[in-house]
Design an enzyme around this catalytic site. Structure first.
Site, PDB file in Angstrom:
ATOM      1  N   TYR A 141       0.862  -1.182   0.000  1.00 11.90           N
ATOM      2  CA  TYR A 141       0.000   0.000   0.000  1.00 11.90           C
ATOM      3  C   TYR A 141       0.897   1.229   0.000  1.00 11.90           C
ATOM      4  O   TYR A 141       1.860   1.301   0.764  1.00 11.90           O
ATOM      5  CB  TYR A 141      -0.886  -0.006   1.247  1.00 11.90           C
ATOM      6  CG  TYR A 141      -1.758   1.212   1.422  1.00 11.90           C
ATOM      7  CD1 TYR A 141      -2.823   1.457   0.556  1.00 11.90           C
ATOM      8  CD2 TYR A 141      -1.527   2.115   2.455  1.00 11.90           C
ATOM      9  CE1 TYR A 141      -3.641   2.573   0.724  1.00 11.90           C
ATOM     10  CE2 TYR A 141      -2.341   3.233   2.644  1.00 11.90           C
ATOM     11  CZ  TYR A 141      -3.391   3.450   1.768  1.00 11.90           C
ATOM     12  OH  TYR A 141      -4.198   4.555   1.936  1.00 11.90           O
ATOM     13  N   ASP A 236       9.363   2.522  -0.089  1.00 10.78           N
ATOM     14  CA  ASP A 236       8.325   3.175   0.692  1.00 10.78           C
ATOM     15  C   ASP A 236       8.513   2.734   2.140  1.00 10.78           C
ATOM     16  O   ASP A 236       8.090   1.651   2.536  1.00 10.78           O
ATOM     17  CB  ASP A 236       6.940   2.809   0.161  1.00 10.78           C
ATOM     18  CG  ASP A 236       5.832   3.526   0.925  1.00 10.78           C
ATOM     19  OD1 ASP A 236       6.148   4.211   1.919  1.00 10.78           O
ATOM     20  OD2 ASP A 236       4.657   3.395   0.533  1.00 10.78           O
ATOM     21  N   LYS A 264       4.456   8.363   9.020  1.00 15.22           N
ATOM     22  CA  LYS A 264       4.094   7.708  10.286  1.00 15.22           C
ATOM     23  C   LYS A 264       5.047   8.032  11.444  1.00 15.22           C
ATOM     24  O   LYS A 264       4.906   9.081  12.050  1.00 15.22           O
ATOM     25  CB  LYS A 264       3.907   6.213  10.047  1.00 15.22           C
ATOM     26  CG  LYS A 264       2.726   5.979   9.097  1.00 15.22           C
ATOM     27  CD  LYS A 264       2.133   4.613   9.063  1.00 15.22           C
ATOM     28  CE  LYS A 264       0.840   4.660   8.245  1.00 15.22           C
ATOM     29  NZ  LYS A 264       0.785   3.765   7.120  1.00 15.22           N
TER      30      LYS A 264
HETATM   31  C1  LIG Z   1       0.252   4.396   5.718  1.00 13.09           C
HETATM   32  C2  LIG Z   1       1.080   4.212   4.516  1.00 13.09           C
HETATM   33  C3  LIG Z   1       1.070   5.144   3.474  1.00 13.09           C
HETATM   34  C4  LIG Z   1       0.115   6.301   3.444  1.00 13.09           C
HETATM   35  O1  LIG Z   1       0.360   7.194   4.465  1.00 13.09           O
HETATM   36  P1  LIG Z   1      -0.804   8.249   4.904  1.00 13.09           P
HETATM   37  O2  LIG Z   1      -0.104   9.108   5.917  1.00 13.09           O
HETATM   38  O3  LIG Z   1      -1.915   7.430   5.471  1.00 13.09           O
HETATM   39  O4  LIG Z   1      -1.196   8.986   3.700  1.00 13.09           O
HETATM   40  C5  LIG Z   1       1.967   4.970   2.429  1.00 13.09           C
HETATM   41  N1  LIG Z   1       2.810   3.928   2.400  1.00 13.09           N
HETATM   42  C6  LIG Z   1       2.836   3.001   3.387  1.00 13.09           C
HETATM   43  C7  LIG Z   1       3.822   1.874   3.312  1.00 13.09           C
HETATM   44  C8  LIG Z   1       1.963   3.102   4.462  1.00 13.09           C
HETATM   45  O5  LIG Z   1       1.956   2.158   5.406  1.00 13.09           O
END
Ligand SMILES: *Cc1c(COP(=O)(O)O)cnc(C)c1O
Length: 426
Positions: A141, A236, A264
């Site tokens: 994601y 990511d 995060k």
């Molecule tokens: C949570 C997440 C996102 C998106 O981050 P948001 O702050 O919710 O927009 C993107 N990449 C990864 C791997 C994530 O876990």
């Protein structure tokens, strides 16, 4: 457990917000509890129930809820203003911390959410290479924007069909979705799209399909192939950054991508994220170059202050903190697996460092397809039973459970008791 206040709030919320929530996974049956406050490893709900929290807001709270260092720093900053629309000393210090700790990041730009970070990193990779296509992996994601909201057909190389209504096929036709942990599929896709792929974006440890670890050598091989083909490799690290190690998964696995997205953890519970990478790429971003990126709240002093306070705690305690989190993670993972074995329930427990998840399956979980072999109805019964015993894990098989530095041995013991009862009752 009294449930009345949460139920009343949920009935009202449902009429005002789709599903009664602000983000979809927060809704679960029969209704979610509404939180009144949180501290350390605990969430307190509107009915006076207490939960040991392993959801931790889906990842950001590596230092637990309401960490005093972060709260004090933010309180002090509030008095000095919340948004300037000008550069600040604090954002330079944060940029310095990020670039010095995350191996691939030579230059960085601060944004507000992980979604923004991946959107801009992908745009930068496209601008830099002059190519349109990107590769992502099934089960990874990367936020809720159009480029990456794509589901794959089972296992095979597929051109993306959008997962969501409202995402034009014209947007996702350039997104190639491949199975994770499968080098042959990547080689084949690159072969079929030679000189057309701008970027490969990957969660080095998948945290959005439960937890899935990369096979030995998998990430190294992706690095090698992308380098040979002039493809920008984007890690990511919105979940893994500052979590697996101070330098993220790239330090943990000793692989340097071209670009990295962070989010995060880096704000300690405040909205801040970042994307960065090789100078050669980042120098193409506006106003230096022609790749556009902008943000009203980007680098706002409140989030930056929270980010500085968080990273300072991590840097100062790095020698013990990461070892401690790994030990806590190992303890919970081992305990959980033993409990499932004792109960003769087929289960896989995946995880690394502070991440863990159980899958009710007899298959090894190595990609999205094997993750989906889990009995998700059983998982939801397990989740609910834990909640009734005062332990909160994310209400989805395809999320990750986290431990924080605020979790104690006593928390873990209580959690095992709850897990034991929950799994025996399945
Ligand atoms: C949570 C997440 C996102 C998106 O981050 P948001 O702050 O919710 O927009 C993107 N990449 C990864 C791997 C994530 O876990």
């Amino acid at each position: 457990m009294s449930e009345s206040n949460s139920k009343i709030l949920y009935e009202k919320a449902k009429k005002l917000m789709p599903g009664g929530v602000t983000s979809p996974v927060r809704a679960f049956k029969p209704y979610p509890f509404f939180t009144s406050h949180a501290k350390g490893s605990k969430l307190y709900d509107a009915d006076g129930n207490v939960y040991i929290d392993y959801c931790l807001a889906y990842g950001p709270l590596l230092l637990g809820h309401a960490n005093s260092k972060i709260i004090e720093a933010v309180k002090e900053q509030l008095e000095k203003g919340t948004l300037y629309g000008t550069p600040t000393d604090a954002e330079v210090r944060l940029a310095e911390l990020v670039t010095s700790r995350i191996p691939c990041i030579e230059m960085v730009r601060l944004v507000n959410t992980g979604t923004e970070a991946t959107m801009h990193a992908i745009r930068a990779a496209r601008g830099y290479t002059g190519r349109n296509k990107i590769v992502k992996f099934e089960g990874c994601y990367h936020g809720a924007h159009d480029y990456v909201l794509v589901k794959a057909g089972s296992g095979a190389t597929t051109f993306g069909a959008p997962t969501s209504l409202g995402v034009p096929e014209d947007t996702t036709k350039n997104t190639i979705v491949l199975p994770f942990n499968n080098i042959e599929a990547l080689e084949k896709a690159i072969d079929q799209n030679r000189d057309e792929i701008a970027a490969v974006i990957v969660e080095p440890v998948v945290g959005n399909a439960g937890v899935i670890l990369p096979k030995d050598g998998y990430l190294q091989t992706i690095r090698k192939i992308t380098e040979e083909e002039g493809i920008v490799l984007i890690f990511d690290e919105v979940i893994t950054g500052f979590r697996l190690a101070l330098g993220g998964a790239q330090e943990y696995f000793d692989i340097v991508p071209d670009m990295t997205t962070l989010g995060k953890i880096m704000g300690g519970g405040f909205p801040i994220a970042a994307f960065g990478g090789r100078q050669e790429i980042m120098e193409l971003i506006s106003p230096l170059g022609k790749i556009y990126q902008a943000s009203t709240f980007g680098g706002n002093p409140i989030s930056v202050t929270a980010g500085l306070a968080t990273l300072n705690v991590l840097v100062k305690n790095q020698n013990i903190l990461y070892k401690h989190l790994e030990q806590m993670g190992n303890k919970i993972r081992k305990g959980l697996l033993d409990i499932a074995k004792d109960a003769k329930i087929p289960a896989e427990v995946n995880g690394v460092a502070s991440m863990f998840q159980i899958f009710f399956t007899d298959q090894q979980v190595i990609d999205y397809v094997t993750a989906k072999s889990s009995d998700t109805a059983k998982f939801m019964r397990y989740q609910r039973a834990l909640m009734k015993k005062g332990v909160f894990i994310p209400p989805s098989q395809f999320e990750t459970c986290f431990v924080s530095t605020a979790h104690t041995d006593d928390d873990v013991t209580k959690t095992w008791e709850a897990m034991d009862a929950a799994i025996k009752a399945l």
